[in-house]
Enzyme design. Structure first.
Site, PDB file in Angstrom:
ATOM      1  CG  ASN A   1      -1.634  13.234   1.485  1.00 37.93           C
ATOM      2  OD1 ASN A   1      -2.618  12.509   1.580  1.00 37.93           O
ATOM      3  ND2 ASN A   1      -0.955  13.342   0.373  1.00 37.93           N
TER       4      ASN A   1
ATOM      5  CB  CYS B   1       1.287  10.601  -2.983  1.00 37.95           C
ATOM      6  SG  CYS B   1      -0.099  11.182  -3.959  1.00 37.95           S
TER       7      CYS B   1
ATOM      8  CD  GLU C   1      -8.130   6.630  -6.415  1.00 40.41           C
ATOM      9  OE1 GLU C   1      -7.340   7.572  -6.230  1.00 40.41           O
ATOM     10  OE2 GLU C   1      -8.898   6.202  -5.541  1.00 40.41           O
TER      11      GLU C   1
ATOM     12  CD  GLU D   1      -4.273   5.197  -6.941  1.00 46.95           C
ATOM     13  OE1 GLU D   1      -3.113   5.594  -7.120  1.00 46.95           O
ATOM     14  OE2 GLU D   1      -4.978   4.710  -7.845  1.00 46.95           O
TER      15      GLU D   1
ATOM     16  CB  THR E   1      -1.521   0.685   5.166  1.00 46.77           C
ATOM     17  OG1 THR E   1      -0.710   1.453   6.042  1.00 46.77           O
ATOM     18  CG2 THR E   1      -2.870   0.456   5.796  1.00 46.77           C
TER      19      THR E   1
ATOM     20  N   GLY F   1      -3.048   5.315   0.759  1.00 50.20           N
ATOM     21  CA  GLY F   1      -2.245   5.443   1.973  1.00 50.20           C
ATOM     22  C   GLY F   1      -0.869   4.856   1.751  1.00 50.20           C
TER      23      GLY F   1
HETATM   24  P1  NAD Z   1      -1.656   5.040   6.230  1.00 51.80           P
HETATM   25  O1  NAD Z   1      -1.461   3.862   5.356  1.00 51.80           O
HETATM   26  O2  NAD Z   1      -1.057   5.021   7.585  1.00 51.80           O
HETATM   27  O3  NAD Z   1      -3.203   5.314   6.475  1.00 51.80           O
HETATM   28  C1  NAD Z   1      -4.105   5.529   5.413  1.00 51.80           C
HETATM   29  C2  NAD Z   1      -5.493   5.140   5.873  1.00 51.80           C
HETATM   30  O4  NAD Z   1      -5.522   3.739   6.110  1.00 51.80           O
HETATM   31  C3  NAD Z   1      -5.924   5.798   7.185  1.00 51.80           C
HETATM   32  O5  NAD Z   1      -7.305   6.085   7.113  1.00 51.80           O
HETATM   33  C4  NAD Z   1      -5.664   4.703   8.204  1.00 51.80           C
HETATM   34  O6  NAD Z   1      -6.450   4.797   9.354  1.00 51.80           O
HETATM   35  C5  NAD Z   1      -6.018   3.465   7.398  1.00 51.80           C
HETATM   36  N1  NAD Z   1      -5.404   2.220   7.874  1.00 51.80           N
HETATM   37  C6  NAD Z   1      -4.224   2.066   8.531  1.00 51.80           C
HETATM   38  N2  NAD Z   1      -4.034   0.760   8.806  1.00 51.80           N
HETATM   39  C7  NAD Z   1      -5.096   0.083   8.319  1.00 51.80           C
HETATM   40  C8  NAD Z   1      -5.473  -1.288   8.297  1.00 51.80           C
HETATM   41  N3  NAD Z   1      -4.718  -2.222   8.852  1.00 51.80           N
HETATM   42  N4  NAD Z   1      -6.626  -1.627   7.704  1.00 51.80           N
HETATM   43  C9  NAD Z   1      -7.398  -0.692   7.121  1.00 51.80           C
HETATM   44  N5  NAD Z   1      -7.109   0.626   7.127  1.00 51.80           N
HETATM   45  C10 NAD Z   1      -5.967   1.012   7.721  1.00 51.80           C
HETATM   46  O7  NAD Z   1      -1.163   6.284   5.391  1.00 51.80           O
HETATM   47  P2  NAD Z   1      -1.086   7.798   5.863  1.00 51.80           P
HETATM   48  O8  NAD Z   1       0.095   7.927   6.775  1.00 51.80           O
HETATM   49  O9  NAD Z   1      -2.417   8.261   6.324  1.00 51.80           O
HETATM   50  O10 NAD Z   1      -0.780   8.549   4.474  1.00 51.80           O
HETATM   51  C11 NAD Z   1       0.476   8.737   3.956  1.00 51.80           C
HETATM   52  C12 NAD Z   1       0.763   7.750   2.852  1.00 51.80           C
HETATM   53  O11 NAD Z   1      -0.241   7.811   1.856  1.00 51.80           O
HETATM   54  C13 NAD Z   1       2.060   8.015   2.132  1.00 51.80           C
HETATM   55  O12 NAD Z   1       2.732   6.802   1.937  1.00 51.80           O
HETATM   56  C14 NAD Z   1       1.621   8.586   0.793  1.00 51.80           C
HETATM   57  O13 NAD Z   1       2.517   8.395  -0.259  1.00 51.80           O
HETATM   58  C15 NAD Z   1       0.360   7.845   0.572  1.00 51.80           C
HETATM   59  N6  NAD Z   1      -0.485   8.553  -0.397  1.00 51.80           N
HETATM   60  C16 NAD Z   1      -0.646   8.024  -1.641  1.00 51.80           C
HETATM   61  C17 NAD Z   1      -1.416   8.684  -2.583  1.00 51.80           C
HETATM   62  C18 NAD Z   1      -1.625   8.133  -3.965  1.00 51.80           C
HETATM   63  O14 NAD Z   1      -2.522   8.600  -4.635  1.00 51.80           O
HETATM   64  N7  NAD Z   1      -0.859   7.166  -4.404  1.00 51.80           N
HETATM   65  C19 NAD Z   1      -2.046   9.881  -2.229  1.00 51.80           C
HETATM   66  C20 NAD Z   1      -1.848  10.389  -0.951  1.00 51.80           C
HETATM   67  C21 NAD Z   1      -1.081   9.711  -0.033  1.00 51.80           C
END
Ligand code: NAD
Length: 480
Positions: free
Chosen positions: A150, A282, A461, A248, A230, A226
């Site tokens: 994002n 997020c 963080e 996060e 995950t 993410g």
């Molecule tokens: P995601 O969990 O699908 O992916 C995030 C990252 O993790 C990607 O690089 C992905 O390739 C990797 N990943 C996926 N499966 C994995 C595994 N099994 N092992 C290791 N790595 C793996 O999330 P997304 O769709 O890319 O992002 C959206 C999400 O992120 C939303 O839920 C959002 O709320 C969250 N987010 C949180 C924050 C925060 O600071 N709390 C900030 C931004 C986004």
């Protein structure tokens, strides 16, 4: 077609698998580059390089490390135009947003931690007549940094900058959905004088290369941003081998608006906190709770402003919203509009895909959407949608607002609008969130702790919190 490459040991290289994944441009829905589909062998190559680099980087004087990171920050700033265009193209966000928010913030992240490390201090505990304890803060070694799509470079740099400043070597993986600016970063790091093997950037999918990073025994800490699912998987995998974890995760943030707020300021900020980056931040406030006395006025003016919001291709200067990040994500967000309707909600504006003229006719555009008439505990109000969809719900009392706000499994951030100072502090104290904004949204001071409670994550963080995470404390006692 352009092929992106991994960055290992200071060099760009092809994945050992020889395989590539399509990289889509959200604005057009077309594949515009290919990214490495890396695997465990690539992680091993990166770990070998990082292991060799660690003694050099961790023993380098803080001053020298700091200078290299400042140069890295300046290197991104010098290529601002290239980075902003790349971020907007890869993610679908308006170019203006990448120009004013994403890339300047990546520049600041590096600069902030490059200079913060110069002031980072550890503690000493004197035991009168007995001896003295002092605590060393040592870099962990090799750490894994995994980031989402994002805010691609913004969040990637938010992790790797403190990890590098603290003296660690890194195996980093950007999202496979938005790899481009992380790809560009390798060269900038090299030009800044970063020793080979200190920063390794691997591309590919989460369940393959991401998983291999999480599982590698020599990677001692994982900093992950993410989705909550995950995060859950990563926690399950990393905990039995005692890796340090920073998670996060998702959010479902409340935006609570009281009768006595500054209406004009609240309204313009609420438009942003609802739909900035197509609602894919997020910290966006997707559940809007409005006190009954101004509910009708808010509804009328908010819906009018939302319906006038321009959705356009990212390079159009009029674009307030660009494209959502992917076809599957657009479909997910649209599916929640259907769920909301099945749950008895009324779509007041939006709710549908936007079809632009060619060449953007296959892009992933959607109208910003406002829904009312839902109970606070339905799926639409409990599950993270992560798109341009908000619900509005009236409330009467502070207690009721608090109960609804705290009803989800998440606890990332909250926004409060009121001119009653006592109420503002009372609510901020009671709300389940790691971050609370009063009469504001997304005002960020990089020194403050950043993160969530409950299913929104573990750890913080930002500022000293990040430098503490990326170091191991070692206490030393000396007898008098
Ligand atoms: P995601 O969990 O699908 O992916 C995030 C990252 O993790 C990607 O690089 C992905 O390739 C990797 N990943 C996926 N499966 C994995 C595994 N099994 N092992 C290791 N790595 C793996 O999330 P997304 O769709 O890319 O992002 C959206 C999400 O992120 C939303 O839920 C959002 O709320 C969250 N987010 C949180 C924050 C925060 O600071 N709390 C900030 C931004 C986004």
């Amino acid at each position: 077609m352009e092929k992106l490459r991994n960055f290992i040991n200071g060099e760009y290289c092809d994945p050992t698998t020889g395989e590539y994944i399509d990289n889509y441009e959200p604005a057009t829905g077309k594949v515009y580059s290919l990214i490495p589909n890396s695997g465990t062998e690539d992680v091993q190559k990166a770990v070998d390089a990082a292991e060799k680099a660690f003694p050099i980087w961790s023993k380098m004087s803080i001053d020298e490390r700091s200078k290299i990171l400042v140069k890295l920050s300046e290197g991104i700033a010098a290529r601002m135009d290239e980075f902003t265009k790349a971020e907007s193209r890869d993610n679908g966000k308006p170019l203006s947003l990448a120009t004013h928010v994403d890339i300047p913030r990546a520049v600041s992240n590096f600069h902030f931690f490059a200079t913060a490390i110069l002031h980072f201090a550890s503690e000493s505990h004197n035991m009168e007549g007995v001896g003295v304890n002092y605590t060393l803060r040592k870099p962990i070694g090799i750490v894994g940094c995994i980031s989402p799509w994002n805010l691609p470079l913004y969040l990637f740099s938010w992790k790797i900058a403190p990890a590098l400043a603290a003296g660690n070597c890194i195996i980093a993986k950007p999202s496979e959905v938005t790899p481009y600016t992380a790809y560009l970063l390798g060269q900038v790091a090299k030009d800044a004088g970063m020793p080979d093997g200190v920063l390794n950037i691997l591309h590919g999918e989460g369940h393959t290369v991401g998983d291999a990073i999480v599982k590698h025994p020599k990677i001692k800490a994982i900093s992950f941003t993410g989705g909550t699912k995950t995060g859950e998987y990563i926690a399950r995998t990393a905990a039995p081998v005692f890796k340090k974890l920073s998670l996060e995760l998702g959010g479902k943030n409340p935006n609570i608006i009281f009768d006595d707020c500054d209406f004009k300021e609240m309204l313009s900020t609420t438009l942003r906190s609802s739909f900035a980056n197509q609602g894919q931040i997020c910290l966006c406030g997707s559940r809007i709770f409005v006190q009954r006395g101004i509910y009708d006025k808010f509804k009328a003016e908010f819906v009018k402003r939302v319906s006038e919001t321009v959705v356009a291709e990212p390079n159009d200067p009029k674009a307030k919203l660009g494209a959502l990040v992917s076809k599957s994500h657009l479909e997910k967000v649209l599916s929640y509009v259907k769920i909301a309707q099945e749950e008895g909600g009324t779509v007041l504006t939006g709710g549908e895909r936007v079809l632009l003229d060619a060449p953007f006719d296959n892009g992933y555009y959607m109208r910003p959407t406002v829904i009312e008439g839902l109970s606070y505990d339905c799926r639409t109000n409990q599950e993270e949608i992560f798109g341009p969809v908000v619900t509005i719900t009236p409330f009467d009392t502070e207690e009721e607002a608090l109960m609804m706000a705290n009803s989800t499994v998440y606890g990332l951030s909250a926004t409060l609008w009121t001119s009653d100072l006592k109420r503002a502090h009372r609510m901020a104290n009671e709300i389940h969130a790691g971050i609370v904004w009063i009469n504001a949204w997304l005002v960020r001071d990089l020194r403050t702790p950043f993160g969530g409670v409950k299913a929104s994550g573990v750890g913080r963080e930002g500022g000293w919190e990040a430098l503490r995470f990326f170091t191991e404390p070692k206490n030393v006692f000396v007898k008098y």
